[in-house]
Design a protein around this motif. Structure first.
Motif, PDB file in Angstrom:
ATOM      1  N   ASP A 312      51.979  35.714  38.783  1.00 53.69           N
ATOM      2  CA  ASP A 312      51.768  36.748  39.082  1.00 53.69           C
ATOM      3  C   ASP A 312      49.672  36.528  39.947  1.00 53.69           C
ATOM      4  O   ASP A 312      49.830  36.910  41.391  1.00 53.69           O
ATOM      5  N   ILE A 313      48.717  36.189  38.905  1.00 51.39           N
ATOM      6  CA  ILE A 313      47.371  35.737  40.187  1.00 51.39           C
ATOM      7  C   ILE A 313      47.433  35.089  40.671  1.00 51.39           C
ATOM      8  O   ILE A 313      46.752  35.424  41.674  1.00 51.39           O
ATOM      9  N   LEU A 314      48.339  33.513  40.335  1.00 50.12           N
ATOM     10  CA  LEU A 314      48.230  32.669  41.989  1.00 50.12           C
ATOM     11  C   LEU A 314      49.106  33.041  43.015  1.00 50.12           C
ATOM     12  O   LEU A 314      48.680  33.294  44.210  1.00 50.12           O
ATOM     13  N   ALA A 315      50.432  34.541  42.514  1.00 47.08           N
ATOM     14  CA  ALA A 315      51.202  34.895  43.667  1.00 47.08           C
ATOM     15  C   ALA A 315      50.800  35.793  44.561  1.00 47.08           C
ATOM     16  O   ALA A 315      51.347  36.381  45.259  1.00 47.08           O
ATOM     17  N   GLN A 316      49.590  36.328  43.986  1.00 43.95           N
ATOM     18  CA  GLN A 316      48.177  37.631  44.472  1.00 43.95           C
ATOM     19  C   GLN A 316      49.540  38.783  44.415  1.00 43.95           C
ATOM     20  O   GLN A 316      50.331  39.738  45.372  1.00 43.95           O
ATOM     21  N   GLU A 317      50.560  38.831  43.479  1.00 43.65           N
ATOM     22  CA  GLU A 317      51.801  40.184  43.749  1.00 43.65           C
ATOM     23  C   GLU A 317      51.045  40.827  43.461  1.00 43.65           C
ATOM     24  O   GLU A 317      50.041  41.916  42.967  1.00 43.65           O
ATOM     25  N   PRO A 318      52.093  42.045  44.664  1.00 39.25           N
ATOM     26  CA  PRO A 318      51.541  43.240  44.695  1.00 39.25           C
ATOM     27  C   PRO A 318      52.542  44.353  44.036  1.00 39.25           C
ATOM     28  O   PRO A 318      53.393  44.989  44.912  1.00 39.25           O
ATOM     29  N   ALA A 382      45.938  33.694  32.035  1.00 42.46           N
ATOM     30  CA  ALA A 382      45.981  35.444  33.139  1.00 42.46           C
ATOM     31  C   ALA A 382      44.627  36.320  32.518  1.00 42.46           C
ATOM     32  O   ALA A 382      43.388  36.481  33.064  1.00 42.46           O
ATOM     33  N   PHE A 383      44.174  36.490  31.746  1.00 42.56           N
ATOM     34  CA  PHE A 383      43.152  36.439  31.065  1.00 42.56           C
ATOM     35  C   PHE A 383      41.935  35.726  30.982  1.00 42.56           C
ATOM     36  O   PHE A 383      41.404  36.560  31.311  1.00 42.56           O
ATOM     37  N   GLY A 384      41.980  34.912  31.494  1.00 42.96           N
ATOM     38  CA  GLY A 384      41.274  33.965  32.058  1.00 42.96           C
ATOM     39  C   GLY A 384      40.228  34.534  32.790  1.00 42.96           C
ATOM     40  O   GLY A 384      39.005  33.683  33.442  1.00 42.96           O
ATOM     41  N   THR A 385      41.150  34.883  33.752  1.00 39.93           N
ATOM     42  CA  THR A 385      40.143  35.571  34.839  1.00 39.93           C
ATOM     43  C   THR A 385      40.549  37.513  35.062  1.00 39.93           C
ATOM     44  O   THR A 385      38.856  37.744  35.150  1.00 39.93           O
ATOM     45  N   THR A 386      41.236  37.848  33.882  1.00 38.79           N
ATOM     46  CA  THR A 386      41.039  39.462  33.795  1.00 38.79           C
ATOM     47  C   THR A 386      39.763  39.794  33.474  1.00 38.79           C
ATOM     48  O   THR A 386      38.955  41.329  33.187  1.00 38.79           O
ATOM     49  N   ARG A 387      39.143  38.747  32.107  1.00 34.61           N
ATOM     50  CA  ARG A 387      38.143  39.154  31.431  1.00 34.61           C
ATOM     51  C   ARG A 387      36.721  39.023  31.652  1.00 34.61           C
ATOM     52  O   ARG A 387      35.720  39.844  30.840  1.00 34.61           O
ATOM     53  N   VAL A 388      36.294  39.226  32.620  1.00 35.18           N
ATOM     54  CA  VAL A 388      35.006  39.135  33.576  1.00 35.18           C
ATOM     55  C   VAL A 388      34.820  40.866  33.347  1.00 35.18           C
ATOM     56  O   VAL A 388      35.857  41.355  33.757  1.00 35.18           O
ATOM     57  N   MET A 389      33.622  40.794  33.358  1.00 32.28           N
ATOM     58  CA  MET A 389      33.270  42.038  33.705  1.00 32.28           C
ATOM     59  C   MET A 389      33.564  43.043  34.401  1.00 32.28           C
ATOM     60  O   MET A 389      33.800  44.424  33.959  1.00 32.28           O
ATOM     61  N   ALA A 390      32.928  42.859  35.484  1.00 34.14           N
ATOM     62  CA  ALA A 390      33.291  43.748  36.684  1.00 34.14           C
ATOM     63  C   ALA A 390      34.553  43.888  37.304  1.00 34.14           C
ATOM     64  O   ALA A 390      35.064  45.017  37.073  1.00 34.14           O
ATOM     65  N   THR A 391      35.397  43.365  36.321  1.00 33.63           N
ATOM     66  CA  THR A 391      37.276  43.020  36.456  1.00 33.63           C
ATOM     67  C   THR A 391      37.279  43.973  35.085  1.00 33.63           C
ATOM     68  O   THR A 391      37.849  44.676  35.253  1.00 33.63           O
ATOM     69  N   CYS A 392      36.357  43.974  34.004  1.00 32.94           N
ATOM     70  CA  CYS A 392      37.392  45.031  32.780  1.00 32.94           C
ATOM     71  C   CYS A 392      36.640  46.479  33.282  1.00 32.94           C
ATOM     72  O   CYS A 392      37.835  47.172  32.636  1.00 32.94           O
ATOM     73  N   ALA A 393      35.639  46.612  34.157  1.00 29.97           N
ATOM     74  CA  ALA A 393      34.949  47.753  34.379  1.00 29.97           C
ATOM     75  C   ALA A 393      36.157  48.213  35.422  1.00 29.97           C
ATOM     76  O   ALA A 393      35.900  49.659  34.984  1.00 29.97           O
ATOM     77  N   VAL A 394      37.098  47.487  36.433  1.00 33.39           N
ATOM     78  CA  VAL A 394      37.761  48.019  37.326  1.00 33.39           C
ATOM     79  C   VAL A 394      38.477  48.794  36.274  1.00 33.39           C
ATOM     80  O   VAL A 394      39.299  50.293  36.870  1.00 33.39           O
TER      81      VAL A 394
END
Length: 751
Positions: A312-318, A382-394
């Motif tokens: 999902d991450i690499l395909a930028q699934e809309p 996938a958590f390897g990218t969603t875990r960073v804090m500004a992404t956690c914030a949004v």
């Protein structure tokens, strides 16, 4: 005689309880409160901010990837804090950042804040597949108060997922097997390995010799792989030492104290190595601060109705139910942490930002629990990218918005996404949240019925003032929006007679700003000389407005002129053939487009060029076209460069009653802001933001001022208006900006 002793018991009833006061919890609470919900925000530490607070001091990373992705900085509540911190705290003082977060929460009267309150009891009922939380119970340390929190909806922003665990939510710890989600970066066999924790330290130059006697428990790092496999420099501190990481092969929560002790041993050993090995110029250096709270990266990940995965991450699934975005690379670390012999991190980049579905933000089996932060429904990869804090914030803002709408509509999160998805997404858009590609369809927005006009609009891209030259030893990219293009002119120097080649590429997805498909190419002869405007017949008429990527091919006989006068929508990018980071610390695939075409060295330094022919990508209608972020085009009105006042006018065929006006100004979401000390930005206020403006209505043939604003430095402004009767025309008059020669407005809404 026996005396009954009872601790103080309290009950708090709110619409929503948010447990966890990191950035995810802050944004969840604020989002829900702004929509009218009564919110209890519970934090088990004395300060807000979680890993970004002054207690831990990790910088807030997000979708920009520190300049990897274009137009990717977060908006909404996280964006507000970024911009406010830039103004208040340009030096990156961690205590000032604490205040920015605290004031963001305290500004909301619908939030009751409970610091130093540790939730460790949850009351939930139901079957394994269908449970409901009735209350959570916390102990307020130092106040001896046992508090029971009752709500309709609960949001687990604890990071470790404690509330959901105690409630019986389905969850996962560790790494999935490769076959489970067809993830290339997953191991062949599932295990319970997680990313480790980190403790940071700050150093200070005392200006005189300072000795250091290490404690007895300091690790002798010369007997480890650290000096060979990691980077140690005497002038570094803070997040330069993010790689002091350990515990991934242990239970990162239940072994937290052991992990902390090992991290301390490593820090004091590293400082001993810096101070006493004789290999560093560190005689005057001392330790100013050492953290005492391990910054955890990973633990429980809850199972939602959708599990976000690497594909999902690499395909930028809309996703149809997308409610937030990310952009940080898939960033995984070796299980051995700082003692590993491999690189401290490996990174896999997508071509642009990716989308996060609402179905990953609520529990599959707890009917009234949402989650935000690093415990959302995602695989380990996938958590390897969603875990960073500004992404956690949004994600937090999306979860808080969803929770508020659940309360309003008296439904569960699952029902919300099935029956009220449009209301959820349109609410996020109206609040300027971090969603990309969605368009305003709010039936109450009167601006959608109006015709927009303006005193002027930019109709040609012209960047003509040169401040430096760029050697052309590698290809050079220029990104800009068009609806049609007849050609371009470049400002070049040539050391001799040569032929210059250029290519025009489309970018594929509208979220992306990398070359994808070759659409046209051209060449031109140039003779020896300086500052020559050379024309290229680079014509293309796409089906719809979009950003294009023009590549000026490498040619060592020429130099390309660069300007220090930026123009919104125009970016420069030089092809890189080397890794941007020290290989001991980070492994990036330099063939990936966003790594290969870095904009890092050319921020606000566009190439000198002119488009041939007129473009209609910055007209006044763009302020009501429904988009609040770049998506293909820039989607904003931009006036001509002028020192005169500029105005945008809305006119209605029939008079309307306007009581509230929403303005979204351009805060340049391409500018990579940071909360602490990773890098500095030259200005405290985004120059493109409109500074002084007024709102006027046409009443009896004369313009009447309804509101006057001075010294604005924010992106989103909402103004209550009180015109006398119905109006047929309303205008925003921009008197000055914070430095930009053009007036820029992303969106105007009228209610």
């Amino acid at each position: 005689m026996e005396v009954a002793v009872r601790m103080r018991q309290e009950t708090v009833q709110t619409d929503i309880t948010v447990i966890g006061g990191g950035l995810a919890g802050i944004c969840a609470a604020v989002a829900a409160a702004r929509l009218g919900s009564k919110v209890a925000l519970i934090q088990n530490r004395p300060v807000l901010g979680g890993n970004s607070s002054s207690e831990v001091r990790v910088w807030v990373c997000g979708a920009t990837g520190h300049g990897i992705h274009r137009y990717a900085r977060e908006t909404g509540i996280m964006g507000e804090m970024f911009v406010e911190n830039q103004y208040r705290n340009p030096e990156g003082n961690p205590y000032y950042w604490d205040l920015v977060m605290l004031e963001t929460v305290k500004a909301e009267p619908n939030i009751s804040l409970y610091l130093n309150t540790d939730v460790h009891e949850v009351e939930a009922q139901g079957t394994e597949e269908q449970r409901e939380i009735h209350a959570v119970i916390g102990w307020m340390m130092g106040s001896e108060r046992r508090i029971r929190f009752e709500s309709k909806q609960f949001i687990d922003c604890t990071g470790d997922g404690l509330v959901g665990f105690l409630a019986g939510a389905k969850y996962r710890i560790g790494r999935e097997a490769r076959h489970e989600y067809n993830e290339v970066w997953a191991p062949e066999v599932a295990d319970d390995i997680t990313l480790g924790s980190t403790i940071l330290f700050y150093t200070k130059d005392e200006g005189r010799p300072v000795k250091y006697v290490p404690p007895s428990f300091a690790r002798d790092i010369t007997k480890t792989t650290i000096p060979l496999k990691r980077v140690i420099r005497s002038g570094d501190s803070g997040c330069h030492y993010w790689w002091i990481e350990w515990g991934g092969e242990h239970d990162i929560v239940h072994d937290n104290e052991m992990v902390r002790d090992e991290l301390w041993a490593a820090i004091y050993g590293i400082w001993d190595y810096i101070k006493n090995s004789g290999q560093f110029d560190a005689d005057n250096m001392t330790l100013e601060w050492v953290g005492s709270v391990p910054g955890k990266r990973e633990y429980r990940r809850f199972t939602g109705d959708y599990v976000l995965s690497q594909g999902d991450i690499l395909a930028q699934e809309p996703f149809e139910d997308r409610v937030a975005f990310g952009g940080w690379s898939i960033d995984l670390h070796p299980p051995q942490g700082m003692y590993a012999t491999e690189s401290g991190s490996k990174h896999m980049h997508m071509d642009g930002i990716y989308h996060i579905p609402f179905r990953s933000l609520y529990s599959a089996n707890i009917s009234n629990m949402l989650m935000a932060g690093r415990d959302i429904s995602a695989t380990h990869v996938a958590f390897g990218t969603t875990r960073v804090m500004a992404t956690c914030a949004v994600i937090g803002e999306a979860a808080g918005t969803g929770a508020a709408l659940c309360v309003k509509n008296k439904v569960s999160p699952r029902t919300l996404v099935k029956e009220y998805l449009q209301e959820l997404q349109q609410t996020l858009l109206r609040q300027d949240a971090s969603v990309v590609g969605l368009v305003n369809q709010d039936p109450e927005d009167l601006a959608r019925q109006a015709v927009a006009s303006a005193t002027s609009a930019t109709k040609q891209i012209r960047i003509e003032h040169s401040h430096e030259t760029q050697s052309m030893d590698t290809d050079f990219g220029i990104i800009f929006p068009i609806d049609r293009l007849e050609g371009i002119e470049l400002l070049l120097d040539a050391s001799g007679e040569t032929t210059v080649e250029v290519e025009l590429w489309s970018t594929g997805r509208e979220e992306n700003y990398v070359p994808h498909t070759l659409e046209a190419k051209a060449s031109a002869a140039i003779e020896s000389g300086e500052k020559q405007w050379i024309s290229f017949d680079l014509a293309w008429s796409p089906e719809k407005e979009q950003s294009v990527f023009v590549i000026v091919k490498a040619n060592e006989a020429i130099k390309l002129h660069l300007s220090h006068e930026p123009m919104t929508g125009v970016l420069s990018s030089k092809e890189s053939r080397e890794s941007r980071a020290v290989v001991q610390l980070e492994h990036h695939d330099v063939a990936q487009p966003v790594v290969k075409w870095s904009i890092r060295q050319h921020t606000r330094k566009p190439a000198c060029f002119r488009t041939i022919g007129l473009v209609d990508v910055f007209g006044p209608a763009k302020a009501i076209d429904g988009y609040v972020r770049p998506y293909g085009g820039q989607h904003m009105w931009i006036s001509e460069a002028s020192s005169e006042e500029q105005a945008l006018t809305l006119a209605w065929a029939r008079p309307v009653a306007v009581k509230e006006l929403h303005l979204t100004f351009n805060d340049d979401v391409n500018e990579d802001l940071i909360n602490l000390h990773h890098h500095r930005t030259d200005f405290e206020i985004i120059p493109e933001l409109v500074k002084d403006y007024r709102i006027e209505a046409l009443v009896d043939g004369a313009w009447t001022v309804l509101h006057q604003e001075k010294a604005n430095r924010k992106r989103k402004r909402v103004h209550a208006l009180a015109p006398e009767g119905l109006i047929s025309e309303l205008r925003l008059v921009c008197e000055s900006t914070n430095g930009c020669p053009r007036t820029e407005l992303i969106e105007i809404r009228a209610y």
